[in-house]
Design a protein around this motif. Structure first.
Motif, short mmCIF file in Angstrom:
data_model
loop_
_atom_site.label_atom_id
_atom_site.label_comp_id
_atom_site.label_asym_id
_atom_site.label_seq_id
_atom_site.Cartn_x
_atom_site.Cartn_y
_atom_site.Cartn_z
N GLY A 41 0.89 -1.17 0.00
CA GLY A 41 0.00 0.00 0.00
C GLY A 41 0.92 1.21 0.00
N ILE A 42 0.75 2.08 -0.98
CA ILE A 42 1.68 3.20 -1.10
C ILE A 42 0.96 4.53 -0.87
N VAL A 43 1.48 5.29 0.08
CA VAL A 43 0.93 6.62 0.34
C VAL A 43 2.00 7.64 -0.06
N PRO A 44 1.87 8.21 -1.26
CA PRO A 44 2.93 9.12 -1.71
C PRO A 44 2.92 10.44 -0.94
N GLN A 45 4.05 11.12 -1.02
CA GLN A 45 4.24 12.35 -0.26
C GLN A 45 3.14 13.39 -0.57
N ASN A 46 2.79 13.51 -1.86
CA ASN A 46 1.79 14.53 -2.25
C ASN A 46 0.36 13.99 -2.19
N GLY A 47 0.18 12.79 -1.70
CA GLY A 47 -1.16 12.21 -1.59
C GLY A 47 -1.68 11.67 -2.90
N LEU A 48 -1.44 12.43 -3.98
CA LEU A 48 -1.83 12.03 -5.33
C LEU A 48 -3.33 11.70 -5.43
N LEU A 49 -4.16 12.62 -4.93
CA LEU A 49 -5.61 12.41 -5.08
C LEU A 49 -6.07 13.05 -6.39
N LEU A 50 -7.08 12.46 -6.99
CA LEU A 50 -7.61 13.00 -8.25
C LEU A 50 -8.69 14.03 -7.91
N ALA A 63 -6.52 5.35 2.94
CA ALA A 63 -7.64 4.46 2.65
C ALA A 63 -7.44 3.79 1.30
N ARG A 64 -6.98 4.58 0.33
CA ARG A 64 -6.75 4.04 -1.01
C ARG A 64 -5.66 2.96 -0.98
N ALA A 65 -4.63 3.22 -0.16
CA ALA A 65 -3.53 2.25 -0.05
C ALA A 65 -3.99 0.97 0.66
N VAL A 68 -1.52 7.01 -10.28
CA VAL A 68 -2.19 6.29 -9.18
C VAL A 68 -2.34 4.82 -9.57
N MET A 69 -2.77 4.58 -10.81
CA MET A 69 -3.00 3.21 -11.23
C MET A 69 -1.70 2.40 -11.21
N GLU A 70 -0.62 3.05 -11.62
CA GLU A 70 0.68 2.36 -11.58
C GLU A 70 1.07 2.03 -10.14
N LEU A 71 0.82 3.00 -9.24
CA LEU A 71 1.18 2.79 -7.83
C LEU A 71 0.42 1.63 -7.20
N VAL A 72 -0.85 1.50 -7.57
CA VAL A 72 -1.64 0.46 -6.91
C VAL A 72 -1.50 -0.90 -7.59
N GLY A 73 -0.71 -0.94 -8.70
CA GLY A 73 -0.42 -2.25 -9.30
C GLY A 73 -1.26 -2.59 -10.51
#
Lengths: 216, 274
Positions: free
Chosen positions: A84-93, A149-151, B197-202
């Motif tokens: 599960g990856i939570v990037p530094q900038n959150g990367l929300l759409l 949550a996404r992660a 995002v899609m790449e990150l989640v696999g």
């Protein structure tokens, strides 16, 4: 049982900058590890080596059965589904609401029972009431919790969080940390990268310090 | 499909311009193809009328004429031989131009002849020429005529038209490809965060590419469909002024759709390089 190990890993960017030098450490299943270091010390690079966006220039990274020396490009998505990856900038759409941001992660991997699972993680992260809000309508702490949550929705064995408390107020930061502690108690290993020493103390678990690309 | 609609909602004008560009290009190609196919059909009809006429030596006897008929029938490619005596030739002429036309002629100047009809596949310039040469070499044949020149000209014209169609097809195919890949490429840039995002989640690359591929297919199909629709309307509008027998072959409409679909899909597939 170790699910992650770094064996004398070095990484240099193509421009010649040495980001990591001879880094070795391991992480056990269900363990909580905080990586503390100042800006530019190599924390984000280290995380990228774990989810194999980058590959060591020397040494080996081993993650849940996948070796950086042997992994094939088509296996990388399989590895990332375990993380599960939570990037530094959150990367929300920005144009999608909270529910859709989280659901995208499951749709992208062809997950089943998406609706139920998304509501479950939104409940777990205290975001049920914000499901139809857009990212710009959220506080900093809430936005970080959406990224968590996404992660979480694909049930990772290891959660990687890059500065999850960065740029948010102390109350929001405490919410994020207590959420991470709960996730860890439920069995997922966590590797958190932060420049804030206090975060490591409040979170508990093991702490590694990194400076100028080296574990100190 | 959900992701394609998402992109369409985001930039409808961009999408529409691309679809219109494709449809107008394919309309042009369709119109040329339609013209070529109609000319080809007309040529086929003309070819069916192609025959060789062998003029015989004056004074040939009926038995010699019958012998010649049998020998010509034996030549490969000959379907039917109709003998025409001097008297029949004169009657034909009178039937066509009136009796007064031949009234001043003292004697019948027309030679006896053989009208030779050819089998299908033997009506091209080369085949007609070879039959004519063999007939011309027979004893008793004075001269041979066939519509060689105009057949040759028509053949060459249709060949050049087909060549133009192919060049046009390639140019339009490329322009469809570029138009689609440009629009889909821009929607890829718009959705770069989503891809990240899609790449990150696999998500696999195949999965990530899919909506862009569908978007390309969708644009190409819509452009092709509109191009075919425009051509059909144009044909209906012009049909009162077109020569009778002019037709819009359904294959042309199918070709427009197919070309739009294929190049749209390719444009979508290669819009982001990998």
């Amino acid at each position: 049982m170790e699910i992650l190990s770094f064996e004398r890993v070095s990484y240099s960017y193509p421009e010649g900058i040495d980001a990591l030098k001879e880094v070795s450490f391991g992480l056990k299943k269900g363990e909580l590890l905080t990586l503390v270091g100042p800006n530019g010390s190599g924390k984000t690079t280290l995380l990228k080596l774990i989810y194999m966006e980058l590959f060591p220039t020397r040494g080996r990274v081993w993650v849940d059965g996948y070796s950086s020396q042997k992994i094939r490009p088509r296996e990388i998505p399989k590895l990332r589904r375990r993380l599960g990856i939570v990037p530094q900038n959150g990367l929300l759409l920005e144009e999608r609401d909270v529910f859709e941001n989280v659901a995208l992660a499951m749709r992208a991997v062809g997950g089943k029972g998406i609706k139920g699972r998304v509501w479950e993680v939104l409940g777990q992260t205290g975001l049920s009431s914000r499901a139809r809000s857009l990212p710009h309508q959220l506080s900093g702490g809430e936005a970080k919790r959406v990224a968590i949550a996404r992660a979480l929705c694909n049930q990772p064995i290891l959660l990687l969080a890059d500065e999850p408390t960065g740029g948010i107020d102390p109350q929001g930061a405490e919410g994020v940390l207590s959420l991470l502690r709960r996730i860890n108690e439920q069995g997922a290993a966590i590797l958190l990268a932060t420049q804030d020493e206090e975060v490591a103390q409040r979170l508990g678990g093991r702490t590694l310090r990194i400076a100028e690309g080296m574990i100190v | 499909m959900r992701e394609v609609l998402f992109s369409l909602q985001g930039h409808p004008a961009r999408f529409l311009v691309s679809v219109l560009t494709i449809s107008l290009s394919l309309l042009l190609l369709g119109a040329f193809l339609c013209l070529t196919l109609n000319l080809k059909l007309a040529l086929q009809e003309l070819r069916a009328k192609v025959e060789v006429e062998a003029f015989l030596r004056d004074g040939v006897t009926p038995s010699q004429m019958e012998e010649l008929v049998q020998r010509v029938k034996g030549i490969e490619g000959v379907k039917e031989v109709i003998p025409v005596t001097k008297e029949e030739a004169l009657l034909d002429l009178q039937a066509e131009f009136g009796k007064e036309f031949t009234a001043d002629l003292g004697t019948n100047p027309l030679p006896p002849s053989l009208r030779i009809k050819l089998r299908k596949g033997w009506r091209t310039k080369g085949a007609v020429q070879s039959v004519a040469t063999r007939v011309g070499s027979l004893k008793g044949v004075e001269d041979v005529e066939y519509g060689g020149k105009w057949l040759e000209r028509l053949d060459r014209f249709v060949f050049h038209l087909l060549l133009l169609d192919i060049i046009l097809g390639v140019v339009i195919g490329l322009s469809t490809f570029m138009s689609v890949s440009n629009v889909v490429g821009r929607s890829f840039l718009d959705r770069y965060r989503e891809v990240e995002v899609m790449e990150l989640v696999g998500a696999t690359r195949k999965f990530i590419r899919r909506p862009f591929l569908y978007e390309g297919f969708f644009q190409g199909l819509l452009g092709g469909g509109m191009g075919a629709g425009f051509l059909y309307l144009l044909f209906l509008l012009l049909s009162p002024r077109l020569p009778s027998g002019a037709m819009l072959p359904p294959q042309v409409l199918g070709f427009q759709l197919g070309l739009g679909l294929v190049f749209g899909g390719l444009g979508g597939r290669f819009s982001f390089g990998w």
